[in-house]
Enzyme design. Structure first.
Site, PDB file in Angstrom:
ATOM      1  N   LYS A  70     -52.446 -48.234  -3.019  1.00  0.00           N
ATOM      2  CA  LYS A  70     -53.664 -49.138  -2.930  1.00  0.00           C
ATOM      3  C   LYS A  70     -54.950 -48.395  -3.061  1.00  0.00           C
ATOM      4  CE  LYS A  70     -51.993 -53.127  -0.271  1.00  0.00           C
ATOM      5  NZ  LYS A  70     -52.370 -53.803   0.708  1.00  0.00           N
ATOM      6  N   TYR A 222     -45.003 -60.072   9.577  1.00  0.00           N
ATOM      7  CA  TYR A 222     -44.338 -61.332   9.671  1.00  0.00           C
ATOM      8  C   TYR A 222     -42.916 -61.069   9.715  1.00  0.00           C
ATOM      9  CZ  TYR A 222     -44.307 -60.419   4.702  1.00  0.00           C
ATOM     10  OH  TYR A 222     -44.211 -59.748   3.520  1.00  0.00           O
TER      11      TYR A 222
HETATM   12  P1  NDP Z   1     -51.117 -47.641   6.572  1.00  0.00           P
HETATM   13  O1  NDP Z   1     -49.878 -46.881   6.456  1.00  0.00           O
HETATM   14  O2  NDP Z   1     -52.427 -47.618   5.759  1.00  0.00           O
HETATM   15  O3  NDP Z   1     -51.760 -47.783   7.979  1.00  0.00           O
HETATM   16  C1  NDP Z   1     -50.990 -47.623   9.328  1.00  0.00           C
HETATM   17  C2  NDP Z   1     -51.642 -47.974  10.358  1.00  0.00           C
HETATM   18  O4  NDP Z   1     -50.798 -48.153  11.495  1.00  0.00           O
HETATM   19  C3  NDP Z   1     -52.482 -46.626  10.920  1.00  0.00           C
HETATM   20  O5  NDP Z   1     -53.690 -46.910  11.411  1.00  0.00           O
HETATM   21  C4  NDP Z   1     -51.436 -46.021  11.848  1.00  0.00           C
HETATM   22  O6  NDP Z   1     -51.955 -45.117  12.751  1.00  0.00           O
HETATM   23  C5  NDP Z   1     -50.865 -47.037  12.723  1.00  0.00           C
HETATM   24  N1  NDP Z   1     -49.609 -46.869  13.090  1.00  0.00           N
HETATM   25  C6  NDP Z   1     -48.402 -46.467  12.695  1.00  0.00           C
HETATM   26  N2  NDP Z   1     -47.425 -46.488  13.377  1.00  0.00           N
HETATM   27  C7  NDP Z   1     -48.013 -46.658  14.754  1.00  0.00           C
HETATM   28  C8  NDP Z   1     -47.179 -46.791  16.042  1.00  0.00           C
HETATM   29  N3  NDP Z   1     -46.143 -46.536  16.252  1.00  0.00           N
HETATM   30  N4  NDP Z   1     -48.321 -46.856  16.828  1.00  0.00           N
HETATM   31  C9  NDP Z   1     -49.642 -47.174  16.765  1.00  0.00           C
HETATM   32  N5  NDP Z   1     -50.028 -47.172  15.351  1.00  0.00           N
HETATM   33  C10 NDP Z   1     -49.124 -46.762  14.258  1.00  0.00           C
HETATM   34  O7  NDP Z   1     -50.650 -49.198   6.570  1.00  0.00           O
HETATM   35  P2  NDP Z   1     -51.373 -50.616   5.856  1.00  0.00           P
HETATM   36  O8  NDP Z   1     -52.604 -50.619   6.715  1.00  0.00           O
HETATM   37  O9  NDP Z   1     -51.364 -50.596   4.601  1.00  0.00           O
HETATM   38  O10 NDP Z   1     -50.316 -51.764   6.611  1.00  0.00           O
HETATM   39  C11 NDP Z   1     -50.344 -52.015   8.193  1.00  0.00           C
HETATM   40  C12 NDP Z   1     -49.485 -53.224   8.166  1.00  0.00           C
HETATM   41  O11 NDP Z   1     -50.286 -54.339   7.786  1.00  0.00           O
HETATM   42  C13 NDP Z   1     -48.135 -53.269   7.834  1.00  0.00           C
HETATM   43  O12 NDP Z   1     -47.300 -53.883   8.960  1.00  0.00           O
HETATM   44  C14 NDP Z   1     -48.497 -54.319   6.600  1.00  0.00           C
HETATM   45  O13 NDP Z   1     -46.969 -54.665   6.299  1.00  0.00           O
HETATM   46  C15 NDP Z   1     -49.000 -55.230   7.085  1.00  0.00           C
HETATM   47  N6  NDP Z   1     -49.830 -55.889   5.868  1.00  0.00           N
HETATM   48  C16 NDP Z   1     -49.636 -57.212   5.749  1.00  0.00           C
HETATM   49  C17 NDP Z   1     -50.335 -58.007   4.888  1.00  0.00           C
HETATM   50  C18 NDP Z   1     -49.956 -59.456   4.654  1.00  0.00           C
HETATM   51  O14 NDP Z   1     -50.541 -60.032   3.671  1.00  0.00           O
HETATM   52  N7  NDP Z   1     -49.599 -60.039   5.598  1.00  0.00           N
HETATM   53  C19 NDP Z   1     -51.090 -57.277   3.788  1.00  0.00           C
HETATM   54  C20 NDP Z   1     -51.217 -55.789   4.048  1.00  0.00           C
HETATM   55  C21 NDP Z   1     -50.655 -55.224   5.129  1.00  0.00           C
HETATM   56  P3  NDP Z   1     -52.461 -43.617  12.509  1.00  0.00           P
HETATM   57  O15 NDP Z   1     -53.780 -43.421  11.596  1.00  0.00           O
HETATM   58  O16 NDP Z   1     -52.797 -42.867  13.754  1.00  0.00           O
HETATM   59  O17 NDP Z   1     -51.288 -43.133  11.641  1.00  0.00           O
END
Ligand code: NDP
Length: 278
Positions: A70, A222
């Site tokens: 993205k 989901y």
């Molecule tokens: P990114 O990889 O950009 O960000 C991931 C985030 O999750 C970071 O803030 C990371 O924290 C945090 N994280 C990961 N693992 C853990 C953990 N075990 N405990 C706590 N925090 C954690 O991912 P995206 O933002 O692109 O996606 C996030 C979610 O949103 C995904 O599940 C994706 O499937 C969902 N999504 C759904 C959409 C929909 O249309 N329904 C659209 C877009 C996304 P840190 O910064 O500390 O690494």
């Protein structure tokens, strides 16, 4: 067989084979009588630009972009919508020519449409907590802050990312960033999980008693069954526990309208998708 002379659309990501987007957009095209094909294309990291160029030369008109591209797609776009400009990430590209590429982000409007229109949850004066500070959260902050909310708190494992994000959006409303331990003693009306922790069946370390009496929890993730975050919400007595399937379909509808100028109906597609996952 695919008709190569028809307008081509696709989602590019890695991995992407699990994507529901081809199903959703095929349903939209059938419903609105639009002649197009929509496929899923797996792109090797570092090769987005050449994949987009090749797609354009094969009647490619538009793309959805998913993890992990993205931000690369944002760089690639020669023009961007205002909301995409601020978000720093795009999930929708319009291929105007090989070099003229318009980028937009529809995740945020997808979330807000799902919350307000599909679930009847108004963004009114209330306290909202959003977990995570990655691409998805970046994309949803602007439309959330356009609501009438009282306060928006971003909590993230890496605290600096949450505070930086809050600073980037501070001019739009009352938004602050913190770590999970800072949530002790706070209460929220709506808690949105935008972390990818659910993907691994994990839960961010959240304190007890985080929810007000009629609070709602929403996982952007989901699945066929309630996610671990939704199960946490149930355990904590949330009035409603929702997943992000509606957000997925609503963001797709917004992309479809950008490309084709027609708004598809989403309700029946959400229902069909839900049924197909059972
Ligand atoms: P990114 O990889 O950009 O960000 C991931 C985030 O999750 C970071 O803030 C990371 O924290 C945090 N994280 C990961 N693992 C853990 C953990 N075990 N405990 C706590 N925090 C954690 O991912 P995206 O933002 O692109 O996606 C996030 C979610 O949103 C995904 O599940 C994706 O499937 C969902 N999504 C759904 C959409 C929909 O249309 N329904 C659209 C877009 C996304 P840190 O910064 O500390 O690494």
């Amino acid at each position: 067989m695919k008709d190569k002379t028809r307008d081509q659309y696709a989602v590019m990501g890695n991995p992407v084979s699990h994507s529901k987007s081809p199903f959703i957009h095929s349903e939209f095209a059938r419903q609105t009588g639009q002649q197009l094909d929509y496929t899923a294309i797996c792109v090797e990291p570092g090769h987005l630009s050449e994949a987009v160029s090749q797609f354009y030369h094969n009647h490619g008109k538009g793309l959805n972009i998913t993890v992990p591209f993205k931000q690369d797609a944002w760089q690639l776009a020669s023009q961007r919508s205002e909301r995409a400009q601020r978000a720093g990430a795009v999930n929708t590209l319009v291929l105007l020519s090989e070099t003229a590429i318009y980028g937009d982000t529809t995740d945020g409007i997808g979330l807000v449409t799902d919350l307000t229109q599909n679930h009847g949850i108004q963004i009114q004066p209330q306290k909202i907590l959003i977990l995570g500070a990655g691409g998805a959260v970046r994309g949803v902050l602007e439309p959330l802050l356009q609501g009438q909310l009282q306060q928006l708190v971003i909590a993230n494992r890496t605290v600096a990312k949450a505070t930086e994000l809050a600073d980037d959006f501070a001019e739009l409303g009352a938004v602050s960033g913190c770590g999970f331990p800072d949530l002790n003693g706070e209460k929220f009306d709506l808690v949105i999980n935008g972390t990818s922790a659910s993907l691994a069946g994990e839960l961010p370390p959240l304190p007890e008693n985080l929810l007000t009496a009629d609070a709602c929890v929403y996982d952007m993730m989901y699945g066929a069954k309630p996610t671990v975050f939704m199960r946490w919400g149930m355990h904590q007595g949330a009035a409603r526990c929702l997943d992000g399937l509606g957000m997925l379909v609503e963001q797709a509808a917004e992309s479809f309208e950008i490309w084709r100028g027609v708004r598809p109906r989403t309700e029946e597609v959400i229902r069909a998708l839900r049924a197909s996952m059972k």
